[in-house]
Motif scaffolding. Sequence first.
Motif, PDB file in Angstrom:
ATOM      1  N   ALA A 340       0.927  -1.202  -0.050  1.00 29.69           N
ATOM      2  CA  ALA A 340      -0.125  -0.097   0.122  1.00 29.69           C
ATOM      3  C   ALA A 340       0.806   1.105  -0.063  1.00 29.69           C
ATOM      4  CB  ALA A 340      -0.874  -0.026   1.344  1.00 29.69           C
ATOM      5  N   ASP A 341       0.373   2.306  -0.554  1.00 33.07           N
ATOM      6  CA  ASP A 341       1.246   3.567  -0.666  1.00 33.07           C
ATOM      7  C   ASP A 341       1.572   4.137   0.633  1.00 33.07           C
ATOM      8  OD1 ASP A 341       0.741   3.403  -3.303  1.00 33.07           O
ATOM      9  OD2 ASP A 341      -0.926   4.693  -3.299  1.00 33.07           O
ATOM     10  N   THR A 342       1.002   3.612   1.749  1.00 33.76           N
ATOM     11  CA  THR A 342       1.143   4.313   2.910  1.00 33.76           C
ATOM     12  C   THR A 342       1.969   3.061   3.952  1.00 33.76           C
ATOM     13  OG1 THR A 342      -0.837   3.408   4.073  1.00 33.76           O
ATOM     14  CG2 THR A 342      -0.754   5.766   3.231  1.00 33.76           C
ATOM     15  N   LYS A 343       2.419   2.206   3.223  1.00 31.52           N
ATOM     16  CA  LYS A 343       2.974   1.174   4.188  1.00 31.52           C
ATOM     17  C   LYS A 343       4.479   0.947   3.449  1.00 31.52           C
ATOM     18  CE  LYS A 343      -0.177  -0.400   6.602  1.00 31.52           C
ATOM     19  NZ  LYS A 343      -0.528  -0.567   7.967  1.00 31.52           N
ATOM     20  N   ARG A 344       5.355   0.694   4.171  1.00 29.32           N
ATOM     21  CA  ARG A 344       6.793   0.666   3.536  1.00 29.32           C
ATOM     22  C   ARG A 344       7.322  -1.041   3.624  1.00 29.32           C
ATOM     23  NH1 ARG A 344      11.752   4.031   6.370  1.00 29.32           N
ATOM     24  NH2 ARG A 344      13.321   3.000   5.467  1.00 29.32           N
ATOM     25  N   ILE A 345       7.840  -1.364   2.882  1.00 31.46           N
ATOM     26  CA  ILE A 345       8.338  -2.946   2.743  1.00 31.46           C
ATOM     27  C   ILE A 345       9.889  -2.815   2.334  1.00 31.46           C
ATOM     28  CG2 ILE A 345       8.034  -5.303   1.937  1.00 31.46           C
ATOM     29  CD1 ILE A 345       5.243  -4.683   1.254  1.00 31.46           C
ATOM     30  N   ASP A 346      10.770  -3.173   3.199  1.00 29.75           N
ATOM     31  CA  ASP A 346      12.212  -3.125   2.865  1.00 29.75           C
ATOM     32  C   ASP A 346      12.699  -4.441   2.811  1.00 29.75           C
ATOM     33  OD1 ASP A 346      11.811  -0.282   2.439  1.00 29.75           O
ATOM     34  OD2 ASP A 346      12.390   0.001   4.868  1.00 29.75           O
ATOM     35  N   PHE A 347      13.985  -4.590   2.394  1.00 33.30           N
ATOM     36  CA  PHE A 347      14.808  -5.632   2.427  1.00 33.30           C
ATOM     37  C   PHE A 347      16.194  -5.483   2.934  1.00 33.30           C
ATOM     38  CE2 PHE A 347      11.127  -6.449  -0.394  1.00 33.30           C
ATOM     39  CZ  PHE A 347      10.726  -7.627  -0.363  1.00 33.30           C
ATOM     40  N   LEU A 348      16.586  -6.374   3.682  1.00 33.61           N
ATOM     41  CA  LEU A 348      17.999  -6.102   4.198  1.00 33.61           C
ATOM     42  C   LEU A 348      18.818  -7.289   3.814  1.00 33.61           C
ATOM     43  CD1 LEU A 348      20.532  -4.722   6.174  1.00 33.61           C
ATOM     44  CD2 LEU A 348      18.904  -5.888   8.085  1.00 33.61           C
ATOM     45  N   ARG A 361      25.535 -11.033  17.016  1.00 35.89           N
ATOM     46  CA  ARG A 361      26.707 -11.422  18.159  1.00 35.89           C
ATOM     47  C   ARG A 361      27.944 -10.507  17.766  1.00 35.89           C
ATOM     48  NH1 ARG A 361      27.677 -17.078  17.855  1.00 35.89           N
ATOM     49  NH2 ARG A 361      26.280 -17.397  16.346  1.00 35.89           N
ATOM     50  N   ALA A 362      28.514 -10.486  16.349  1.00 32.74           N
ATOM     51  CA  ALA A 362      29.766 -10.133  16.077  1.00 32.74           C
ATOM     52  C   ALA A 362      29.545  -8.682  16.093  1.00 32.74           C
ATOM     53  CB  ALA A 362      30.088 -10.619  14.757  1.00 32.74           C
ATOM     54  N   HIS A 363      28.565  -7.801  15.907  1.00 32.04           N
ATOM     55  CA  HIS A 363      28.580  -6.419  15.741  1.00 32.04           C
ATOM     56  C   HIS A 363      27.665  -5.600  16.592  1.00 32.04           C
ATOM     57  CE1 HIS A 363      30.898  -6.773  12.021  1.00 32.04           C
ATOM     58  NE2 HIS A 363      30.280  -7.722  11.590  1.00 32.04           N
ATOM     59  N   GLY A 364      26.686  -6.648  17.684  1.00 29.07           N
ATOM     60  CA  GLY A 364      25.806  -5.745  18.538  1.00 29.07           C
ATOM     61  C   GLY A 364      24.670  -5.161  17.803  1.00 29.07           C
ATOM     62  N   ALA A 365      23.809  -4.837  18.632  1.00 30.42           N
ATOM     63  CA  ALA A 365      22.664  -4.123  18.304  1.00 30.42           C
ATOM     64  C   ALA A 365      22.921  -2.972  17.297  1.00 30.42           C
ATOM     65  CB  ALA A 365      21.748  -4.010  19.436  1.00 30.42           C
ATOM     66  N   GLU A 366      24.107  -2.122  17.681  1.00 30.68           N
ATOM     67  CA  GLU A 366      24.255  -0.933  16.855  1.00 30.68           C
ATOM     68  C   GLU A 366      24.433  -1.178  15.615  1.00 30.68           C
ATOM     69  OE1 GLU A 366      25.498  -1.802  19.863  1.00 30.68           O
ATOM     70  OE2 GLU A 366      25.044  -0.389  21.274  1.00 30.68           O
ATOM     71  N   GLY A 367      25.446  -2.358  15.162  1.00 36.84           N
ATOM     72  CA  GLY A 367      25.797  -2.614  13.911  1.00 36.84           C
ATOM     73  C   GLY A 367      24.512  -3.113  13.352  1.00 36.84           C
ATOM     74  N   PHE A 368      23.635  -3.918  13.681  1.00 37.74           N
ATOM     75  CA  PHE A 368      22.504  -4.484  12.989  1.00 37.74           C
ATOM     76  C   PHE A 368      21.376  -3.186  12.746  1.00 37.74           C
ATOM     77  CE2 PHE A 368      18.376  -6.248  12.610  1.00 37.74           C
ATOM     78  CZ  PHE A 368      18.584  -7.364  11.828  1.00 37.74           C
ATOM     79  N   VAL A 369      21.541  -2.269  13.747  1.00 35.24           N
ATOM     80  CA  VAL A 369      20.436  -0.866  13.403  1.00 35.24           C
ATOM     81  C   VAL A 369      21.205  -0.138  12.346  1.00 35.24           C
ATOM     82  CG1 VAL A 369      19.730   1.108  14.454  1.00 35.24           C
ATOM     83  CG2 VAL A 369      19.429  -0.984  15.780  1.00 35.24           C
ATOM     84  N   ALA A 370      22.568  -0.237  12.181  1.00 36.20           N
ATOM     85  CA  ALA A 370      23.183   0.507  11.182  1.00 36.20           C
ATOM     86  C   ALA A 370      22.914   0.000   9.773  1.00 36.20           C
ATOM     87  CB  ALA A 370      24.469   0.459  11.532  1.00 36.20           C
ATOM     88  N   LEU A 372      20.184  -1.632   9.336  1.00 35.96           N
ATOM     89  CA  LEU A 372      18.915  -1.445   8.681  1.00 35.96           C
ATOM     90  C   LEU A 372      18.561   0.085   7.903  1.00 35.96           C
ATOM     91  CD1 LEU A 372      16.934  -2.374  12.079  1.00 35.96           C
ATOM     92  CD2 LEU A 372      16.796  -3.608   9.770  1.00 35.96           C
ATOM     93  N   ALA A 373      19.641   0.944   8.127  1.00 36.76           N
ATOM     94  CA  ALA A 373      19.310   2.093   7.468  1.00 36.76           C
ATOM     95  C   ALA A 373      19.808   1.929   6.073  1.00 36.76           C
ATOM     96  CB  ALA A 373      20.514   3.239   8.139  1.00 36.76           C
ATOM     97  N   ALA A 374      20.333   0.959   5.527  1.00 37.45           N
ATOM     98  CA  ALA A 374      20.745   0.562   4.445  1.00 37.45           C
ATOM     99  C   ALA A 374      19.807  -0.229   3.585  1.00 37.45           C
ATOM    100  CB  ALA A 374      22.254   0.202   4.165  1.00 37.45           C
ATOM    101  N   THR A 375      18.625  -0.542   3.889  1.00 39.67           N
ATOM    102  CA  THR A 375      17.740  -1.432   3.286  1.00 39.67           C
ATOM    103  C   THR A 375      17.140  -1.007   1.904  1.00 39.67           C
ATOM    104  OG1 THR A 375      15.711  -0.088   4.332  1.00 39.67           O
ATOM    105  CG2 THR A 375      16.699  -2.171   5.705  1.00 39.67           C
ATOM    106  N   GLN A 376      17.052  -1.968   1.330  1.00 37.47           N
ATOM    107  CA  GLN A 376      16.280  -1.414  -0.156  1.00 37.47           C
ATOM    108  C   GLN A 376      14.860  -1.592  -0.215  1.00 37.47           C
ATOM    109  OE1 GLN A 376      17.659  -3.926  -3.267  1.00 37.47           O
ATOM    110  NE2 GLN A 376      19.744  -4.377  -2.396  1.00 37.47           N
ATOM    111  N   PRO A 377      14.172  -0.676  -0.684  1.00 36.73           N
ATOM    112  CA  PRO A 377      12.771  -0.667  -0.832  1.00 36.73           C
ATOM    113  C   PRO A 377      12.282  -1.778  -1.806  1.00 36.73           C
ATOM    114  CG  PRO A 377      13.480   1.147  -1.838  1.00 36.73           C
ATOM    115  CD  PRO A 377      14.707   0.721  -1.081  1.00 36.73           C
ATOM    116  N   LEU A 378      11.061  -2.227  -1.519  1.00 40.16           N
ATOM    117  CA  LEU A 378      10.431  -3.364  -2.352  1.00 40.16           C
ATOM    118  C   LEU A 378      10.630  -2.702  -3.854  1.00 40.16           C
ATOM    119  CD1 LEU A 378       7.366  -5.235  -2.169  1.00 40.16           C
ATOM    120  CD2 LEU A 378       7.655  -3.845  -4.022  1.00 40.16           C
ATOM    121  N   SER A 379      10.294  -1.637  -4.323  1.00 47.78           N
ATOM    122  CA  SER A 379      10.502  -1.216  -5.608  1.00 47.78           C
ATOM    123  C   SER A 379      11.913  -1.474  -6.136  1.00 47.78           C
ATOM    124  CB  SER A 379      10.136   0.184  -5.858  1.00 47.78           C
ATOM    125  OG  SER A 379      10.700   1.196  -5.037  1.00 47.78           O
TER     126      SER A 379
END
Length: 629
Positions: A340-348, A361-370, A372-379
Amino acid sequence: MIPQSFIQELLARVDIVEVVGRSVKLRKAGANFLGLCPFHGEKSPSFTVSPTKQFYHCFGCGVHGSAVGFLMEQAGLGYVDAIHELARSAGLTVPQESSPGDAVRRDPDLLETLAAAARFYKSRLREASAAIDYLKGRGVSGETAARYGIGYAPEGWRGLEAAVPDYSAQALVATGLVIESEPDSDADGADGSGAGGPREAQRRRRYDRFRDRIMFPIRNPRGQVIGFGGRVMGKGEPKYLNSPETALFSKGRELYGLFEARDAIRAADCVIVVEGYMDVVMLAQHGVRNAVATLGTATTALHAQKLLRLVDRVVFAFDGDAAGRRAAWRALEGCLPHAADTKRIDFLFLPAEHDPDSFVRAHGAEGFVAELAATQPLSEFLLRELSSRVDLSTSEGRARLQAEARPLLLALPPAALRMQLVQTLATRVGIRAEDLLQFIQPDSPAQRAGPSRADTGARGNATERPGWARDRTARQSEWTASRDWRRTPVMQAALPDLQRRARLLLALHPFLAQESWSSDLLPEPIIDWTARLATLPSGASFGAVIESIREADPPLAAALEAEAAADRGLLSDLDPAEARREFEGALNQLRLQRVREEIDRLAAGGLQSEADRERYADLQAMRKALTSG
């Protein structure tokens, strides 16, 4: 079956304002309550709750219903589960009516049997040093194991016999906890009684499905155990063994960790979908608590529907290897009907050597959250994946890209996202968006009706007057044609009028007109409209735009108000940065459209003069620059 009389009594007892108010901030507005709709993105509240009618309704997206319906939509519960949840909050017990053929489905012993098995597995973990060592080796803490109810199924063939009062009970088979073998081949008729005789029953043997495995209980949204996943600790196949399909459990519907992650998912308005139980467990242990996992199967449309009811953003986090990309593609296919136009579907996609478990385990939560900032949108993922399969330098490759994209575009709802993908894909394969739309939907009513007045007028003027040196009367005629919105269905699957879209964007976000934009290759109506709005005071609103033109041009003011009302938040809800990107994209598309029109005009004339040939070469370079940009 639940008696209808009880459902009516339940709805009469509960207060829908209280039910909705647990997840939506409501304020009094006359006789009703008002809040931001939890089912679509909005900044101005259009979601109302009526305490007198015990009913909710959103004037933005149209959802409505009773307290039961709200729990189904907001929490992703099924009808029966929503009634049970509502009854629990009201302190009521749900009665049952007898119905032939559904005794197994209604049998309360199924849930009790699964709960007893979960307690048994959890207690045996304390005594299994090998299982404890395995979990410690994977980094699982005792607190995390307790939170997820992780247990251990002992090696014996009939270990569950110690957990239940009757190992021969049918509930053990119905829940998939035990396997009942076929009778021995000599049992049939061996005693002269034929198939189904006493000796056959005696020769059927039962044994535990799960043996010598780490056990992960799978819970429904109410926290009840409905199945299990068991993992071997050493070598062995299958690595993961799930409960079979039962009256309570379906792999294509359920998600591991959804119950445990419910609060974090609601707080983040985002859910991360991973592939394995350990991915969920270790992400949660490191502080990323809004993750769930599919149950050894591909992401289904039912999974996508359930998740997109709960949140506005879904992120699929898979391994970066070939298997991870295949899983991501299956997830994309499952999501398309519910995008939907108001929903966001991303791929990491994580590095090939990592899954979410090992990465956090190797990079911690901070590494994983970082990451998440580089995800690809569905399109982007869709277009990149399809383009990687073909050679875009050849006509055959571009044709194949069109053919492979066709069923995927048709799977999308006919809304703005599909329109955007049509435009982007058309640019990539080097054709007009109108032609790609005709290829995708050759029999659509919009295509049978032929080109719109605005399209025809724009192309005709470009051909007749090189350089688009049209006088004021011609430009006014184009405005009149482009604002004839009322004759066009709002969400039809047809190419959007780019000039109309750019005009509406400027009207909804007038600050754009006061920024610096190149007028090169832009249609003069857009240049004039931008200059007109640039004279408004800084911080002007859409209402100020309308009032500034209402007296001089009432039809245009009325048309803009109708367009804004029909917009349904697709443009009006954009923040300044998003509006700026959207407007820049629209301008580039308009430039590309004009370049292509002049290329067609010059080609039709045969490029007879040197000036024509030079201009043709310049335009081809412009087209390439606009396309690659």
